[in-house]
Design a protein around this motif. Sequence first.
Motif, short mmCIF file in Angstrom:
data_model
loop_
_atom_site.label_atom_id
_atom_site.label_comp_id
_atom_site.label_asym_id
_atom_site.label_seq_id
_atom_site.Cartn_x
_atom_site.Cartn_y
_atom_site.Cartn_z
N ASN A 1 -7.87 -48.45 -13.72
CA ASN A 1 -8.83 -47.35 -14.07
C ASN A 1 -8.89 -46.90 -12.39
OD1 ASN A 1 -9.65 -46.23 -15.82
ND2 ASN A 1 -10.88 -48.29 -16.20
N SER B 1 -1.09 -38.95 -9.21
CA SER B 1 -2.04 -40.15 -8.79
C SER B 1 -1.48 -41.19 -9.39
CB SER B 1 -3.62 -39.39 -8.83
OG SER B 1 -3.61 -38.78 -8.71
N ARG C 1 -5.63 -34.48 -8.69
CA ARG C 1 -6.62 -33.92 -9.83
C ARG C 1 -8.05 -33.96 -9.47
NH1 ARG C 1 -8.89 -36.91 -14.45
NH2 ARG C 1 -8.79 -38.05 -12.80
N GLU C 2 -8.45 -32.95 -8.90
CA GLU C 2 -9.45 -32.50 -8.02
C GLU C 2 -10.41 -33.85 -7.79
OE1 GLU C 2 -12.96 -28.86 -6.71
OE2 GLU C 2 -11.94 -28.87 -7.97
N GLU C 3 -11.11 -34.48 -9.20
CA GLU C 3 -11.20 -35.61 -9.00
C GLU C 3 -10.84 -36.98 -8.04
OE1 GLU C 3 -10.51 -34.65 -12.18
OE2 GLU C 3 -11.88 -32.90 -12.42
N ASP C 4 -9.86 -37.13 -8.16
CA ASP C 4 -8.88 -37.91 -7.48
C ASP C 4 -9.05 -37.91 -6.08
OD1 ASP C 4 -8.13 -38.37 -9.85
OD2 ASP C 4 -6.31 -37.43 -9.08
N PRO D 1 -11.75 -37.17 -3.80
CA PRO D 1 -12.59 -38.31 -2.41
C PRO D 1 -12.43 -39.28 -2.48
CG PRO D 1 -14.06 -36.61 -4.31
CD PRO D 1 -12.37 -37.04 -4.85
N GLU D 2 -11.61 -40.54 -3.54
CA GLU D 2 -11.37 -41.61 -3.16
C GLU D 2 -10.34 -41.09 -2.70
OE1 GLU D 2 -9.87 -45.63 -3.44
OE2 GLU D 2 -12.27 -44.86 -4.22
N TYR D 3 -8.97 -40.83 -2.89
CA TYR D 3 -8.01 -41.20 -1.43
C TYR D 3 -8.55 -40.13 -0.31
CZ TYR D 3 -3.76 -38.69 -0.02
OH TYR D 3 -2.10 -38.72 0.82
#
Length: 148
Positions: free
Chosen positions: A55, A50, A9-12, A14-16
């Motif tokens: 979490n 992902s 997802r787009e929310e993943d 920044p971390e990636y």
Amino acid sequence: MNLRFAQFREEDFPEYQSWFNDVELNMRLGPMDAEWLKHILQETSSCEYSVFCGNELVAVVGITFPNADHAEYVISDFAIKPSLRNAGIGSLVLERLLKVHVLKPNESWIAFIDIKNPRAKNFFEKNGWLCESEQSDEHGMLTMKLKT
């Protein structure tokens, strides 16, 4: 270890994307940018996963699906969170990925590995994959195939 696969997802992102501060990962798969994100969010003939432990994002794996032109699942990218490298998580992710997508008759798994990345080749061989040829293709890639 309890791993959960979810569509990227787009929310993943920044971390990636922060993983690419790691020189080796950035050299092998980078750079990671908004164009890549747009592509994988719109793609329908493939899936970017992902992989979470609790979490925590621990891996990102891309595959393309078999179709009328090729009967293989193709691993297009495979990244483990750099701080977790060499902890056995990659092998566990690969094992679980193969259970997420059960092969139908005549289907198989392949991965294309850069000939300049012997660690990736060794990883797949350690996990039961065979290198189809020690000669790379015109793009400098080796084809790894899951033993069946």
